[in-house]
Write a protein that holds these residues in place. Sequence first.
Motif, PDB file in Angstrom:
ATOM      1  N   GLY A 141     -59.439 -23.950  37.768  1.00  0.00           N
ATOM      2  CA  GLY A 141     -58.801 -24.882  36.890  1.00  0.00           C
ATOM      3  C   GLY A 141     -59.763 -25.788  36.507  1.00  0.00           C
ATOM      4  O   GLY A 141     -60.575 -25.616  35.813  1.00  0.00           O
ATOM      5  N   ALA A 142     -59.291 -26.927  36.633  1.00  0.00           N
ATOM      6  CA  ALA A 142     -60.067 -28.266  36.147  1.00  0.00           C
ATOM      7  C   ALA A 142     -61.612 -28.328  36.555  1.00  0.00           C
ATOM      8  O   ALA A 142     -61.675 -28.084  37.814  1.00  0.00           O
ATOM      9  CB  ALA A 142     -59.276 -29.366  36.374  1.00  0.00           C
ATOM     10  N   ASN A 154     -59.981 -23.561  33.824  1.00  0.00           N
ATOM     11  CA  ASN A 154     -58.835 -22.705  33.396  1.00  0.00           C
ATOM     12  C   ASN A 154     -58.882 -21.277  33.222  1.00  0.00           C
ATOM     13  O   ASN A 154     -58.561 -20.782  31.951  1.00  0.00           O
ATOM     14  CB  ASN A 154     -58.262 -23.575  32.365  1.00  0.00           C
ATOM     15  N   SER A 155     -59.812 -20.661  33.804  1.00  0.00           N
ATOM     16  CA  SER A 155     -59.989 -19.328  33.355  1.00  0.00           C
ATOM     17  C   SER A 155     -59.809 -18.309  34.568  1.00  0.00           C
ATOM     18  O   SER A 155     -59.926 -18.687  35.636  1.00  0.00           O
ATOM     19  CB  SER A 155     -61.652 -19.087  32.982  1.00  0.00           C
TER      20      SER A 155
END
Length: 128
Positions: free
Chosen positions: A43-44, A85-86
């Motif tokens: 995420g972030a 975000n992957s």
Amino acid sequence: MKDLHSKLAFVQSLAPAVQSATDTGSAIDLQGFESAVVEIATGAIAGSGDFSYKLQESDTTTSGDFSDVAAADLQGTVPDTLEANSVYNQGYIGSKRYIRHVLTKNSGTSIAAGITVVKGHGDDNPQA
């Protein structure tokens, strides 16, 4: 439609959360399965966090017995630095009984991440 649900087993290797330090996962037992895929979801990223991932293997659960998995025993690649975000998937085709992840903090503050191991081609089905 084919039944994939009954042929897979999922193990949470790293609960999704904000990671601010290096994390070495617990041993995941692959006995009774002939394949595994590791999913890394991010995420972030805060404070220019730079985190990397690798997979280790062993015939025992003793921490000192684990070593990095040879490239020939991995399917797919994970970049040297995880991106925000992957989702990354890496297959394991080695012969050791146990695997574990190592999520390494190289610099920066933190990354939101979670890691799941999907075990497949089990000796006994259904799995779920």
